[in-house]
Scaffold this motif. Structure first.
Motif, PDB file in Angstrom:
ATOM      1  N   PHE A 119       0.844  -1.200   0.000  1.00 43.24           N
ATOM      2  CA  PHE A 119       0.000   0.000   0.000  1.00 43.24           C
ATOM      3  C   PHE A 119       0.876   1.245   0.000  1.00 43.24           C
ATOM      4  O   PHE A 119       0.680   2.164  -0.801  1.00 43.24           O
ATOM      5  CB  PHE A 119      -0.940  -0.009   1.208  1.00 43.24           C
ATOM      6  N   ALA A 120       1.858   1.277   0.892  1.00 43.84           N
ATOM      7  CA  ALA A 120       2.794   2.410   0.929  1.00 43.84           C
ATOM      8  C   ALA A 120       3.577   2.495  -0.371  1.00 43.84           C
ATOM      9  O   ALA A 120       3.809   3.591  -0.904  1.00 43.84           O
ATOM     10  CB  ALA A 120       3.734   2.266   2.118  1.00 43.84           C
ATOM     11  N   ALA A 121       3.992   1.344  -0.898  1.00 44.81           N
ATOM     12  CA  ALA A 121       4.741   1.331  -2.151  1.00 44.81           C
ATOM     13  C   ALA A 121       3.889   1.868  -3.301  1.00 44.81           C
ATOM     14  O   ALA A 121       4.386   2.599  -4.169  1.00 44.81           O
ATOM     15  CB  ALA A 121       5.219  -0.083  -2.469  1.00 44.81           C
ATOM     16  N   GLY A 122       2.600   1.523  -3.298  1.00 40.50           N
ATOM     17  CA  GLY A 122       1.710   2.032  -4.329  1.00 40.50           C
ATOM     18  C   GLY A 122       1.549   3.535  -4.249  1.00 40.50           C
ATOM     19  O   GLY A 122       1.508   4.232  -5.281  1.00 40.50           O
ATOM     20  N   LEU A 123       1.446   4.061  -3.027  1.00 40.46           N
ATOM     21  CA  LEU A 123       1.371   5.504  -2.851  1.00 40.46           C
ATOM     22  C   LEU A 123       2.644   6.187  -3.336  1.00 40.46           C
ATOM     23  O   LEU A 123       2.591   7.257  -3.956  1.00 40.46           O
ATOM     24  CB  LEU A 123       1.132   5.846  -1.375  1.00 40.46           C
ATOM     25  N   LEU A 124       3.795   5.567  -3.062  1.00 41.61           N
ATOM     26  CA  LEU A 124       5.059   6.133  -3.523  1.00 41.61           C
ATOM     27  C   LEU A 124       5.130   6.124  -5.049  1.00 41.61           C
ATOM     28  O   LEU A 124       5.539   7.106  -5.669  1.00 41.61           O
ATOM     29  CB  LEU A 124       6.230   5.352  -2.932  1.00 41.61           C
ATOM     30  N   ALA A 125       4.711   5.021  -5.666  1.00 42.26           N
ATOM     31  CA  ALA A 125       4.716   4.936  -7.126  1.00 42.26           C
ATOM     32  C   ALA A 125       3.795   5.985  -7.729  1.00 42.26           C
ATOM     33  O   ALA A 125       4.144   6.644  -8.729  1.00 42.26           O
ATOM     34  CB  ALA A 125       4.284   3.533  -7.571  1.00 42.26           C
ATOM     35  N   PHE A 126       2.614   6.170  -7.121  1.00 42.41           N
ATOM     36  CA  PHE A 126       1.688   7.187  -7.609  1.00 42.41           C
ATOM     37  C   PHE A 126       2.293   8.577  -7.488  1.00 42.41           C
ATOM     38  O   PHE A 126       2.149   9.417  -8.395  1.00 42.41           O
ATOM     39  CB  PHE A 126       0.377   7.119  -6.828  1.00 42.41           C
ATOM     40  N   THR A 127       2.984   8.845  -6.381  1.00 37.78           N
ATOM     41  CA  THR A 127       3.587  10.155  -6.167  1.00 37.78           C
ATOM     42  C   THR A 127       4.650  10.451  -7.217  1.00 37.78           C
ATOM     43  O   THR A 127       4.706  11.559  -7.768  1.00 37.78           O
ATOM     44  CB  THR A 127       4.206  10.239  -4.757  1.00 37.78           C
ATOM     45  N   ILE A 128       5.506   9.470  -7.486  1.00 39.51           N
ATOM     46  CA  ILE A 128       6.539   9.649  -8.511  1.00 39.51           C
ATOM     47  C   ILE A 128       5.898   9.909  -9.870  1.00 39.51           C
ATOM     48  O   ILE A 128       6.288  10.829 -10.597  1.00 39.51           O
ATOM     49  CB  ILE A 128       7.458   8.415  -8.571  1.00 39.51           C
ATOM     50  N   PHE A 129       4.894   9.106 -10.215  1.00 36.44           N
ATOM     51  CA  PHE A 129       4.204   9.268 -11.495  1.00 36.44           C
ATOM     52  C   PHE A 129       3.533  10.634 -11.577  1.00 36.44           C
ATOM     53  O   PHE A 129       3.603  11.322 -12.602  1.00 36.44           O
ATOM     54  CB  PHE A 129       3.169   8.159 -11.674  1.00 36.44           C
ATOM     55  N   TYR A 131       4.220  13.442 -10.028  1.00 41.60           N
ATOM     56  CA  TYR A 131       5.163  14.557 -10.146  1.00 41.60           C
ATOM     57  C   TYR A 131       5.864  14.558 -11.501  1.00 41.60           C
ATOM     58  O   TYR A 131       5.973  15.606 -12.156  1.00 41.60           O
ATOM     59  CB  TYR A 131       6.207  14.490  -9.035  1.00 41.60           C
ATOM     60  N   ALA A 132       6.325  13.390 -11.928  1.00 40.70           N
ATOM     61  CA  ALA A 132       7.128  13.321 -13.152  1.00 40.70           C
ATOM     62  C   ALA A 132       6.290  13.428 -14.420  1.00 40.70           C
ATOM     63  O   ALA A 132       6.742  14.016 -15.410  1.00 40.70           O
ATOM     64  CB  ALA A 132       7.934  12.018 -13.174  1.00 40.70           C
ATOM     65  N   VAL A 133       5.090  12.875 -14.387  1.00 41.41           N
ATOM     66  CA  VAL A 133       4.268  12.843 -15.599  1.00 41.41           C
ATOM     67  C   VAL A 133       3.147  13.885 -15.553  1.00 41.41           C
ATOM     68  O   VAL A 133       3.074  14.780 -16.400  1.00 41.41           O
ATOM     69  CB  VAL A 133       3.692  11.432 -15.828  1.00 41.41           C
ATOM     70  N   VAL A 134       2.273  13.780 -14.553  1.00 43.50           N
ATOM     71  CA  VAL A 134       1.108  14.669 -14.504  1.00 43.50           C
ATOM     72  C   VAL A 134       1.533  16.119 -14.316  1.00 43.50           C
ATOM     73  O   VAL A 134       1.074  17.004 -15.052  1.00 43.50           O
ATOM     74  CB  VAL A 134       0.139  14.231 -13.390  1.00 43.50           C
ATOM     75  N   TYR A 135       2.410  16.365 -13.339  1.00 37.81           N
ATOM     76  CA  TYR A 135       2.839  17.755 -13.100  1.00 37.81           C
ATOM     77  C   TYR A 135       3.866  18.228 -14.121  1.00 37.81           C
ATOM     78  O   TYR A 135       3.655  19.219 -14.826  1.00 37.81           O
ATOM     79  CB  TYR A 135       3.400  17.911 -11.690  1.00 37.81           C
ATOM     80  N   THR A 136       4.997  17.514 -14.218  1.00 38.44           N
ATOM     81  CA  THR A 136       6.106  17.995 -15.051  1.00 38.44           C
ATOM     82  C   THR A 136       5.748  18.027 -16.534  1.00 38.44           C
ATOM     83  O   THR A 136       6.005  19.023 -17.218  1.00 38.44           O
ATOM     84  CB  THR A 136       7.344  17.108 -14.832  1.00 38.44           C
ATOM     85  N   MET A 137       5.174  16.941 -17.039  1.00 39.95           N
ATOM     86  CA  MET A 137       4.944  16.834 -18.474  1.00 39.95           C
ATOM     87  C   MET A 137       3.645  17.481 -18.942  1.00 39.95           C
ATOM     88  O   MET A 137       3.501  17.781 -20.125  1.00 39.95           O
ATOM     89  CB  MET A 137       4.963  15.362 -18.893  1.00 39.95           C
ATOM     90  N   ILE A 149      -2.766  21.959  -8.416  1.00 44.00           N
ATOM     91  CA  ILE A 149      -3.022  20.528  -8.616  1.00 44.00           C
ATOM     92  C   ILE A 149      -1.752  19.713  -8.371  1.00 44.00           C
ATOM     93  O   ILE A 149      -1.769  18.689  -7.693  1.00 44.00           O
ATOM     94  CB  ILE A 149      -3.557  20.272 -10.036  1.00 44.00           C
ATOM     95  N   GLY A 150      -0.655  20.193  -8.931  1.00 50.63           N
ATOM     96  CA  GLY A 150       0.601  19.466  -8.798  1.00 50.63           C
ATOM     97  C   GLY A 150       1.121  19.395  -7.390  1.00 50.63           C
ATOM     98  O   GLY A 150       1.968  18.544  -7.071  1.00 50.63           O
ATOM     99  N   GLY A 151       0.610  20.271  -6.505  1.00 51.74           N
ATOM    100  CA  GLY A 151       1.055  20.257  -5.120  1.00 51.74           C
ATOM    101  C   GLY A 151       0.752  18.959  -4.397  1.00 51.74           C
ATOM    102  O   GLY A 151       1.343  18.672  -3.350  1.00 51.74           O
ATOM    103  N   LEU A 152      -0.144  18.148  -4.965  1.00 54.38           N
ATOM    104  CA  LEU A 152      -0.454  16.862  -4.335  1.00 54.38           C
ATOM    105  C   LEU A 152       0.780  15.981  -4.211  1.00 54.38           C
ATOM    106  O   LEU A 152       0.946  15.262  -3.219  1.00 54.38           O
ATOM    107  CB  LEU A 152      -1.538  16.139  -5.140  1.00 54.38           C
ATOM    108  N   ALA A 153       1.659  16.041  -5.216  1.00 55.95           N
ATOM    109  CA  ALA A 153       2.864  15.196  -5.180  1.00 55.95           C
ATOM    110  C   ALA A 153       3.727  15.519  -3.961  1.00 55.95           C
ATOM    111  O   ALA A 153       4.242  14.620  -3.298  1.00 55.95           O
ATOM    112  CB  ALA A 153       3.662  15.368  -6.463  1.00 55.95           C
ATOM    113  N   GLY A 154       3.887  16.791  -3.666  1.00 52.97           N
ATOM    114  CA  GLY A 154       4.697  17.187  -2.520  1.00 52.97           C
ATOM    115  C   GLY A 154       3.992  17.006  -1.194  1.00 52.97           C
ATOM    116  O   GLY A 154       4.637  17.028  -0.137  1.00 52.97           O
ATOM    117  N   ALA A 155       2.664  16.821  -1.239  1.00 54.58           N
ATOM    118  CA  ALA A 155       1.896  16.696  -0.007  1.00 54.58           C
ATOM    119  C   ALA A 155       1.748  15.258   0.472  1.00 54.58           C
ATOM    120  O   ALA A 155       1.364  15.017   1.619  1.00 54.58           O
ATOM    121  CB  ALA A 155       0.501  17.308  -0.217  1.00 54.58           C
TER     122      ALA A 155
END
Length: 325
Positions: A119-129, A131-137, A149-155
């Protein structure tokens, strides 16, 4: 994304350049908030497992940063604040940054899942995705709401830390997330008020570029008003104790004062408010925004440090009887 040929260099990269790819200052805040979530969870966890959880979250944050620097090399090269980063400066090839980001992403997610829980690993994978894809790209280049919207990654790091300790993410974990999420817009918009020329030159639709400085100052004030009640909420649920309530209330009053000065000031109106490439060396018109930006970091740090201290010392509040407990 292909790094422009002008950014390539034959100069061998140093190990320090690869460390810089991971954005260590940002990583330190991620580690701090994640550790707060892990400790506040209050679950019995072996120190080695706790250290592995924090390591994975830190590595995941570094992976996100490397992927961000790979994709944003063209933008970073046009901005005073970021043109010295390893990829736009030509010290690290874009392909190397991409490879590092992918490898670290896989390593951090797999290790967290195998060592703690998926569960924690899934949250980490979602956070990376995210930030790198939804926010950055996507968000960063297409909407002025990129920071909101992108602030979710840092939160999410405190939620990941909590989930790593317990396998769950209760209301209190999401309160920590909400604090960072609501803190992000006034924090970054204060910065953007005196770096808007950079964003305009790079074609990034930050709010001061698309809506102007006056509208940005209004939005900073609105989000600041919304932020402080969220910061006070942990004292109502019992997550925060009396010290936390005092820090959140007094510190929040100072935050609102600084935000009001931005609201009624002229920050962002000057054509070139910075004296140097640094974040804090600005001309008088931009000082209100600079002060809010700097204080916002201190405020968030104090909030999480107080929570961390209270839980380590066993100090807890009773919450509001019959309402939130």
């Amino acid at each position: 994304m292909t790094t422009p040929a002008a950014l390539r260099s034959a100069t061998p990269a140093r190990w320090q350049d690869y460390v810089q790819l991971l954005k260590p200052r940002v990583m330190s805040l991620v580690v701090f908030t994640a550790a707060t979530g892990l400790i506040c969870a209050g679950a019995p966890l072996h120190p080695v497992m706790g250290a592995i959880a924090i390591l994975c979250i830190a590595v995941g944050a570094g992976a996100s940063a490397a992927l961000n620097m790979w994709y944003d090399a063209d933008i970073d090269a046009r901005m005073r604040r970021t043109r010295g980063r390893p990829v736009p400066a030509g010290r690290v090839q874009g392909a190397d940054a991409l490879a590092l980001g992918i490898v670290l992403s896989l390593f951090s997610v797999m290790l967290l899942g195998l060592a703690l829980n998926w569960f924690a690993a899934g949250l980490l994978a979602f956070t990376i995705f995210f930030y790198a894809v939804v926010y950055t790209m996507w968000l960063k280049r297409w909407t002025a709401q990129n920071i909101v919207i992108g602030g979710l990654a840092g939160a999410l790091p405190p939620v990941i830390g909590w989930a790593a300790a317990t396998g769950q993410a209760p209301l209190d974990a999401w309160l920590l997330c909400a604090i960072i999420f609501m803190w992000t817009p006034p924090h970054f918009w204060a910065l953007s008020l005196y770096t808007s020329e950079d964003y305009a030159a790079a074609g990034v639709p930050m709010l001061p570029v698309t809506a102007g400085a006056a509208a940005t100052r209004r939005q900073i004030w609105i989000y600041s008003l919304l932020l402080i009640p969220v910061c006070l909420a942990p004292a109502a649920t019992g997550l925060g104790g009396p010290a936390y309530l005092a820090v959140a209330a007094v510190g929040g009053a100072v935050f609102l004062l600084l935000a009001w000065r931005v609201r009624t000031g002229r920050a962002g109106d000057a054509s070139d408010p910075r004296v140097t490439d640094g974040l804090y060396d600005v001309k008088s018109a931009a000082r209100d925004a600079r002060n809010l930006f700097a204080y916002s970091i201190l405020y968030l740090t104090l909030l999480f440090a107080t929570l961390l201290g209270e839980h380590l010392l066993g100090v807890r509040a009773a919450g509001l009887p019959g309402v939130l407990t």
